[in-house]
Structures are given as C-alpha cells and as structure tokens.
Design a protein around this motif. Sequence first.
Motif, PDB file in Angstrom:
ATOM      1  N   MET A 104       0.715  -1.294  -0.171  1.00 11.54           N
ATOM      2  CA  MET A 104      -0.131  -0.045  -0.021  1.00 11.54           C
ATOM      3  C   MET A 104       0.956   1.190  -0.022  1.00 11.54           C
ATOM      4  SD  MET A 104      -3.040  -1.041  -0.587  1.00 11.54           S
ATOM      5  CE  MET A 104      -3.501   0.552  -0.200  1.00 11.54           C
ATOM      6  N   ALA A 105       1.977   1.030   0.674  1.00  9.65           N
ATOM      7  CA  ALA A 105       2.935   2.389   0.724  1.00  9.65           C
ATOM      8  C   ALA A 105       3.363   2.758  -0.928  1.00  9.65           C
ATOM      9  CB  ALA A 105       3.929   2.298   1.514  1.00  9.65           C
ATOM     10  N   ASN A 106       3.412   1.737  -1.511  1.00 10.12           N
ATOM     11  CA  ASN A 106       3.946   1.904  -3.023  1.00 10.12           C
ATOM     12  C   ASN A 106       2.997   1.975  -4.009  1.00 10.12           C
ATOM     13  OD1 ASN A 106       6.761   1.752  -2.108  1.00 10.12           O
ATOM     14  ND2 ASN A 106       6.723  -0.563  -2.215  1.00 10.12           N
ATOM     15  N   ALA A 107       1.642   1.895  -3.523  1.00  7.49           N
ATOM     16  CA  ALA A 107       0.501   1.858  -4.547  1.00  7.49           C
ATOM     17  C   ALA A 107       0.675   3.309  -5.036  1.00  7.49           C
ATOM     18  CB  ALA A 107      -0.729   1.827  -3.818  1.00  7.49           C
ATOM     19  N   ALA A 108       0.264   3.438  -6.375  1.00  4.07           N
ATOM     20  CA  ALA A 108       0.010   4.731  -7.143  1.00  4.07           C
ATOM     21  C   ALA A 108      -1.012   5.748  -6.413  1.00  4.07           C
ATOM     22  CB  ALA A 108      -0.211   4.563  -8.511  1.00  4.07           C
ATOM     23  N   PRO A 109      -0.850   6.978  -6.317  1.00  6.32           N
ATOM     24  CA  PRO A 109      -1.850   7.775  -5.794  1.00  6.32           C
ATOM     25  C   PRO A 109      -3.054   7.745  -6.598  1.00  6.32           C
ATOM     26  CG  PRO A 109       0.186   8.860  -5.530  1.00  6.32           C
ATOM     27  CD  PRO A 109       0.582   7.639  -6.460  1.00  6.32           C
ATOM     28  N   GLY A 110      -4.313   7.584  -5.826  1.00  7.51           N
ATOM     29  CA  GLY A 110      -5.379   7.667  -6.731  1.00  7.51           C
ATOM     30  C   GLY A 110      -5.605   6.436  -7.578  1.00  7.51           C
ATOM     31  N   SER A 111      -5.206   5.462  -7.121  1.00  2.54           N
ATOM     32  CA  SER A 111      -5.354   4.205  -8.390  1.00  2.54           C
ATOM     33  C   SER A 111      -6.123   3.196  -8.021  1.00  2.54           C
ATOM     34  CB  SER A 111      -3.931   3.677  -8.396  1.00  2.54           C
ATOM     35  OG  SER A 111      -3.679   2.919  -7.265  1.00  2.54           O
ATOM     36  N   LEU A 112      -6.939   3.382  -6.668  1.00  5.24           N
ATOM     37  CA  LEU A 112      -8.000   2.294  -6.271  1.00  5.24           C
ATOM     38  C   LEU A 112      -9.267   2.964  -6.125  1.00  5.24           C
ATOM     39  CD1 LEU A 112      -5.371   0.361  -4.165  1.00  5.24           C
ATOM     40  CD2 LEU A 112      -6.172  -0.315  -6.272  1.00  5.24           C
ATOM     41  N   ASP A 113     -10.249   1.918  -6.233  1.00  5.11           N
ATOM     42  CA  ASP A 113     -11.677   2.434  -5.919  1.00  5.11           C
ATOM     43  C   ASP A 113     -11.792   1.814  -4.267  1.00  5.11           C
ATOM     44  OD1 ASP A 113     -12.398   3.725  -8.308  1.00  5.11           O
ATOM     45  OD2 ASP A 113     -12.152   1.657  -9.059  1.00  5.11           O
ATOM     46  N   ILE A 114     -11.562   0.756  -4.071  1.00  3.83           N
ATOM     47  CA  ILE A 114     -11.804  -0.145  -2.901  1.00  3.83           C
ATOM     48  C   ILE A 114     -10.353  -0.700  -2.541  1.00  3.83           C
ATOM     49  CG2 ILE A 114     -13.165  -1.817  -1.655  1.00  3.83           C
ATOM     50  CD1 ILE A 114     -15.352  -1.024  -3.348  1.00  3.83           C
ATOM     51  N   VAL A 115     -10.097  -0.510  -1.268  1.00  2.00           N
ATOM     52  CA  VAL A 115      -8.985  -1.352  -0.392  1.00  2.00           C
ATOM     53  C   VAL A 115      -9.871  -2.047   0.736  1.00  2.00           C
ATOM     54  CG1 VAL A 115      -7.031  -1.434   1.077  1.00  2.00           C
ATOM     55  CG2 VAL A 115      -7.283   0.343  -0.858  1.00  2.00           C
ATOM     56  N   ILE A 116      -9.594  -3.384   0.958  1.00  2.00           N
ATOM     57  CA  ILE A 116     -10.279  -4.315   1.759  1.00  2.00           C
ATOM     58  C   ILE A 116      -9.165  -4.792   2.741  1.00  2.00           C
ATOM     59  CG2 ILE A 116     -11.620  -6.041   2.397  1.00  2.00           C
ATOM     60  CD1 ILE A 116     -12.985  -5.735  -0.160  1.00  2.00           C
TER      61      ILE A 116
END
Length: 282
Positions: A145-157
């Motif tokens: 998650m720290a490396n995920a692209a900003p604004g790339s996800l709709d939902i994080v579970i």
Amino acid sequence: MTAPTWIHEQFEPTGSAIGFRVTRKLDEVQSPFQKIEIFETTDWGNLMLIDGAVMLTTRDNFLYHEMMSHPALFTHPDPRQVAIIGGGDCGTLREVLKHAGVKRAVQCDIDEQVTRMAEKWFPELCASNGDPRAELLFDDGIAHMANAAPGSLDIVIVDSTDPVGPAEGLFNRTFYESCFRALKDDGILVQQSESPLALLALVNEMRGEMRKAGFTAFQTLPFPQPCYPTGWWSCTLARKSGGFGFREGDAHDKAFDTRYYSADVHRGATTLPPFVAEALDG
C-alpha cells in the motif's frame, strides 16, 4: 477415524472461549510467519487455526467474506480497481470478483502458505483464483500500500487477522495514510473491526487512526460470526468524504448468489444497536 475431541481457543481480552469438536488433524505447516493447522470437525466442516486462533470454518465463513466485500462494492458508484490486504484464504477475493464491473482485484497476503492450505482444504473459497482479473501477491501488505500509485484504487479491503503479530501494522495511522493516498476521491476503505460487543474500544481506536489519516466518514456494520469471540463481528467502512447510501436496487437485483448478504441485510446492518451507536466516536 479417531474418537472426537475438542479444541478450544481462549480469548483473554473478553474472558471467554470458543470450542469445536474435531475428529482429526488434517494438516499442519509452520510458515516463516505463523503456524497454520487444519482440522476436521463433526459439525462445522474444516477448521483453520493460525497460531491457535480460529480463522474460519467451512460452515460459517460466508458471513464474514460476504460482509467484508458486498456492502462496500454496492456503496461505491462504480468499483473497478480493488486491493485486498491479507485475505489469504481467498474467500473475500471470490466475493469481490462476483461483481462484473471489477476490472482488477489484487490480493496481497504476506504468507503464501495460508493460500496453499486454503486451496487444499477450502477449495470452494479459491474458485476465482484463476480469474484473469485476479492477481495474487505474497508480500508485505504494508509495503504494497505504501508503494501503490496515488488515486489508483476504488476500494481497499483489509482482510486481516487480529492486530497482533504479522497484522499489527495494519491498524495504525501510517498504514491508513497509505490507503488514503492510494484511494480515489470516492474510494472506500474496509477494515475488519473485531467484536462490537466486547471490543468497542478497539473499534473506536481504529476509527480514530483512520480519522488521523484523513478519512472523515465512517460506517461500522455488525454481523453474526459464530466462530469468532462473542459470535458477533463487524467491518468498518471509511471514506474521504460523502456518505454511505448504497445502490440498493443493484444489490436487490444482483446477478449472483449470496447466502447472507442482501439489500435488506445491508440496510438493516446500517442501523446500529443503541449501545454501539452511543459508544462509537463519530
């Protein structure tokens, strides 16, 4: 077959315990992170323990997996990109991929052995592992998650175990800040949030950490879960802004089967018992 015996999990924070009558141990593995055991029970199908704590049974896991996924996916206006942190048994992934609009679902669990044991002893939970939209990663979810692209996800579970051991870092401000950054403006964070009967202080603490990370709106949804302490569990949804009205018509007319979740169940879960509503901070 050996004579039945009992396995008990003592849960010190609530001064209680839960037990299952088992006929035999089916499997055991010590991964680099934890001990995973599988037992055959007389009434609950197969049982998975991790470090002695009950994770799931064949009989009742659908309650948890359906409530960890469908309320959020029917609340978001158009969920396409989903990340599941933890969830190594793959049940939440299976439920997420029932939504035809989802284009990609990444499951990141630090312990590959949880998934391998699920594939062997809970194959029904892994039915969507071969879906071309699914990506299974065995890595550190915090780093992911720290490396995920900003604004790339709709939902994080966040389908995690209790906030101890490998999952401890999934319940604090730093991790939630990573989720906040990775979510789009209308995105939703979902966190398994323990027992609302016995652990309301922990639920409040979790929501407080989410608030520090930037989330402003919260919804805790209780649901029954016989194999967990007190038999009553919850998930908490968090958003950057906006409310939690859900696509009730779509939920009612969904094109897939569920055993617990429905539009009526979703609506009912949004009405908290007074003692829970009064205890939760905002």
